[in-house]
Design a protein around this motif. Sequence first.
Motif, PDB file in Angstrom:
ATOM      1  N   LEU A   3      47.511  30.523  33.478  1.00  0.00           N
ATOM      2  CA  LEU A   3      46.110  30.527  33.906  1.00  0.00           C
ATOM      3  C   LEU A   3      45.926  31.203  35.257  1.00  0.00           C
ATOM      4  N   GLY A   4      46.986  31.267  36.056  1.00  0.00           N
ATOM      5  CA  GLY A   4      46.897  31.920  37.355  1.00  0.00           C
ATOM      6  C   GLY A   4      45.939  31.213  38.302  1.00  0.00           C
ATOM      7  N   ILE A   5      45.229  32.023  39.090  1.00  0.00           N
ATOM      8  CA  ILE A   5      44.267  31.472  40.053  1.00  0.00           C
ATOM      9  C   ILE A   5      42.837  31.570  39.538  1.00  0.00           C
ATOM     10  N   SER A   6      42.698  31.885  38.251  1.00  0.00           N
ATOM     11  CA  SER A   6      41.354  32.032  37.692  1.00  0.00           C
ATOM     12  C   SER A   6      40.515  30.760  37.814  1.00  0.00           C
ATOM     13  N   PRO A   7      41.042  29.557  37.474  1.00  0.00           N
ATOM     14  CA  PRO A   7      40.215  28.349  37.650  1.00  0.00           C
ATOM     15  C   PRO A   7      39.815  28.106  39.092  1.00  0.00           C
ATOM     16  N   PHE A 209      38.269  52.610  57.758  1.00  0.00           N
ATOM     17  CA  PHE A 209      38.574  52.336  56.345  1.00  0.00           C
ATOM     18  C   PHE A 209      38.402  50.851  56.116  1.00  0.00           C
ATOM     19  N   TYR A 210      37.408  50.498  55.294  1.00  0.00           N
ATOM     20  CA  TYR A 210      37.114  49.089  55.029  1.00  0.00           C
ATOM     21  C   TYR A 210      37.961  48.612  53.861  1.00  0.00           C
ATOM     22  N   THR A 211      38.852  47.676  54.125  1.00  0.00           N
ATOM     23  CA  THR A 211      39.651  47.077  53.051  1.00  0.00           C
ATOM     24  C   THR A 211      39.561  45.564  53.175  1.00  0.00           C
ATOM     25  N   SER A 212      38.910  44.962  52.222  1.00  0.00           N
ATOM     26  CA  SER A 212      38.792  43.516  52.191  1.00  0.00           C
ATOM     27  C   SER A 212      39.177  43.027  50.804  1.00  0.00           C
ATOM     28  N   THR A 213      39.824  41.881  50.752  1.00  0.00           N
ATOM     29  CA  THR A 213      40.246  41.340  49.457  1.00  0.00           C
ATOM     30  C   THR A 213      39.125  40.602  48.739  1.00  0.00           C
ATOM     31  N   PHE A 214      38.025  40.295  49.446  1.00  0.00           N
ATOM     32  CA  PHE A 214      36.982  39.480  48.818  1.00  0.00           C
ATOM     33  C   PHE A 214      36.336  40.173  47.618  1.00  0.00           C
ATOM     34  N   PRO A 215      35.928  41.461  47.725  1.00  0.00           N
ATOM     35  CA  PRO A 215      35.378  42.116  46.519  1.00  0.00           C
ATOM     36  C   PRO A 215      36.394  42.196  45.384  1.00  0.00           C
ATOM     37  N   ILE A 216      37.670  42.406  45.727  1.00  0.00           N
ATOM     38  CA  ILE A 216      38.707  42.474  44.702  1.00  0.00           C
ATOM     39  C   ILE A 216      38.870  41.118  44.019  1.00  0.00           C
ATOM     40  N   ILE A 217      38.795  40.041  44.828  1.00  0.00           N
ATOM     41  CA  ILE A 217      38.931  38.698  44.275  1.00  0.00           C
ATOM     42  C   ILE A 217      37.795  38.404  43.292  1.00  0.00           C
ATOM     43  N   LEU A 218      36.563  38.716  43.690  1.00  0.00           N
ATOM     44  CA  LEU A 218      35.419  38.470  42.812  1.00  0.00           C
ATOM     45  C   LEU A 218      35.520  39.296  41.534  1.00  0.00           C
ATOM     46  N   GLN A 219      35.904  40.567  41.684  1.00  0.00           N
ATOM     47  CA  GLN A 219      36.034  41.432  40.521  1.00  0.00           C
ATOM     48  C   GLN A 219      37.145  40.947  39.596  1.00  0.00           C
ATOM     49  N   PHE A 222      36.024  37.869  37.675  1.00  0.00           N
ATOM     50  CA  PHE A 222      35.075  38.211  36.604  1.00  0.00           C
ATOM     51  C   PHE A 222      35.808  38.807  35.407  1.00  0.00           C
ATOM     52  N   ILE A 223      36.714  39.762  35.656  1.00  0.00           N
ATOM     53  CA  ILE A 223      37.462  40.394  34.564  1.00  0.00           C
ATOM     54  C   ILE A 223      38.367  39.383  33.879  1.00  0.00           C
ATOM     55  N   SER A 224      39.000  38.508  34.666  1.00  0.00           N
ATOM     56  CA  SER A 224      39.891  37.499  34.097  1.00  0.00           C
ATOM     57  C   SER A 224      39.151  36.564  33.152  1.00  0.00           C
ATOM     58  N   ASN A 225      37.946  36.164  33.531  1.00  0.00           N
ATOM     59  CA  ASN A 225      37.163  35.283  32.655  1.00  0.00           C
ATOM     60  C   ASN A 225      36.706  36.007  31.388  1.00  0.00           C
ATOM     61  N   ILE A 226      36.341  37.286  31.517  1.00  0.00           N
ATOM     62  CA  ILE A 226      35.971  38.071  30.336  1.00  0.00           C
ATOM     63  C   ILE A 226      37.165  38.165  29.381  1.00  0.00           C
ATOM     64  N   TYR A 227      38.343  38.450  29.929  1.00  0.00           N
ATOM     65  CA  TYR A 227      39.552  38.536  29.106  1.00  0.00           C
ATOM     66  C   TYR A 227      39.836  37.200  28.422  1.00  0.00           C
ATOM     67  N   THR A 288      36.130  53.709  35.748  1.00  0.00           N
ATOM     68  CA  THR A 288      36.000  54.197  37.117  1.00  0.00           C
ATOM     69  C   THR A 288      34.663  53.793  37.719  1.00  0.00           C
ATOM     70  N   THR A 289      33.585  53.941  36.936  1.00  0.00           N
ATOM     71  CA  THR A 289      32.262  53.570  37.416  1.00  0.00           C
ATOM     72  C   THR A 289      32.172  52.072  37.682  1.00  0.00           C
ATOM     73  N   PHE A 290      32.756  51.281  36.795  1.00  0.00           N
ATOM     74  CA  PHE A 290      32.728  49.831  36.959  1.00  0.00           C
ATOM     75  C   PHE A 290      33.473  49.409  38.213  1.00  0.00           C
ATOM     76  N   ILE A 291      34.658  49.985  38.442  1.00  0.00           N
ATOM     77  CA  ILE A 291      35.456  49.618  39.616  1.00  0.00           C
ATOM     78  C   ILE A 291      34.762  50.037  40.903  1.00  0.00           C
ATOM     79  N   MET A 292      34.193  51.228  40.928  1.00  0.00           N
ATOM     80  CA  MET A 292      33.571  51.733  42.156  1.00  0.00           C
ATOM     81  C   MET A 292      32.266  51.020  42.480  1.00  0.00           C
ATOM     82  N   THR A 293      31.508  50.649  41.463  1.00  0.00           N
ATOM     83  CA  THR A 293      30.204  50.020  41.713  1.00  0.00           C
ATOM     84  C   THR A 293      30.306  48.506  41.941  1.00  0.00           C
ATOM     85  N   SER A 294      31.343  47.891  41.393  1.00  0.00           N
ATOM     86  CA  SER A 294      31.460  46.440  41.562  1.00  0.00           C
ATOM     87  C   SER A 294      32.235  46.074  42.813  1.00  0.00           C
TER      88      SER A 294
END
Length: 294
Positions: A3-7, A209-219, A222-227, A288-294
């Motif tokens: 289950l990972g960290i999805s819950p 260069f803006y690098t934050s893990t928060f958008p990656i975590i949310l994305q 979301f993908i993990s729950n869809i899967y 690509t569009t999904f990753i860049m816009t989300s």
Amino acid sequence: MELGISPLITSSMLMQFFVGAKLISVNRHIPEDQELLNTAEKLFGLLMTVGEAFAYVLSGMYGQVWDIGIINATLIILQLVIAGVIVLLLDEMLQKGYGLGSGISLFIATNICENIVWRALSPITIKSDHGTQFEGALISLFHLLATKSSKSDALYQAFNRQDAPNVTNLLGTIMTVLVVIYFQGFKIHMTLRHRKIRGVFYPYTIKLFYTSTFPIILQAAFISNIYFFSQVLHRKFKGNWFIELIGKWRDVDFGARAVPIGGLAYYMSPPKDFSHFIADPIHGVFYTTFIMTS
């Protein structure tokens, strides 16, 4: 750790949504309110862990319940729940100061490092169109060079094989990490001067260069729950056209896992390589569009 960290991430996102929508009244300036919110997130994460564990087993992710037996199914549920509880406890320890950084960021970094090392050095053998090979990209490279008489064919196969990790994927990952680290060091150092007090200066640094893990975590959540929901529904209602719009999956031999081959889950998954991007440009452009816009 199925289950990972999805819950954990999903429960945190939902609780933050409830707070933002004023469904829950929380005053963050009061320590008791913040502590209650954190406790509610952990409780909700535990309930989601139990629910997802039951959903995984009852949907047939590890085989039908009547095939594996009630005892084995119960043991699998307990294993998934215990692993989820360990993740929650580790996150709690890191929040209390026993560690470096946030728990979610460390879990993500650990998972990425594990995947890179495993896909590079995995000693597991797999069956492919070219015969039995090693799953690890580097081990497969040396194995092909040692067993094939044509070294050019061995190198081509090691760099371009489609049914397992290849050297091109590994080199691309390393280059991406190096580029991100390089741009992360780009900074502009400025000096701010106080308007009312002479001789008072403040150093100020601006990152280019803006690098934050928060958008990656949310994305990722979301993908993990869809899967997750897509796999569960596909196994339970296989052949339903609406379910296949959400995601269509196929079991693969190596890794004992399923890969998306259609529907929304497929288009949200990354292309295997550049040749796959060219062969299915709609998938590549959508991803690509999904990753860049989300």
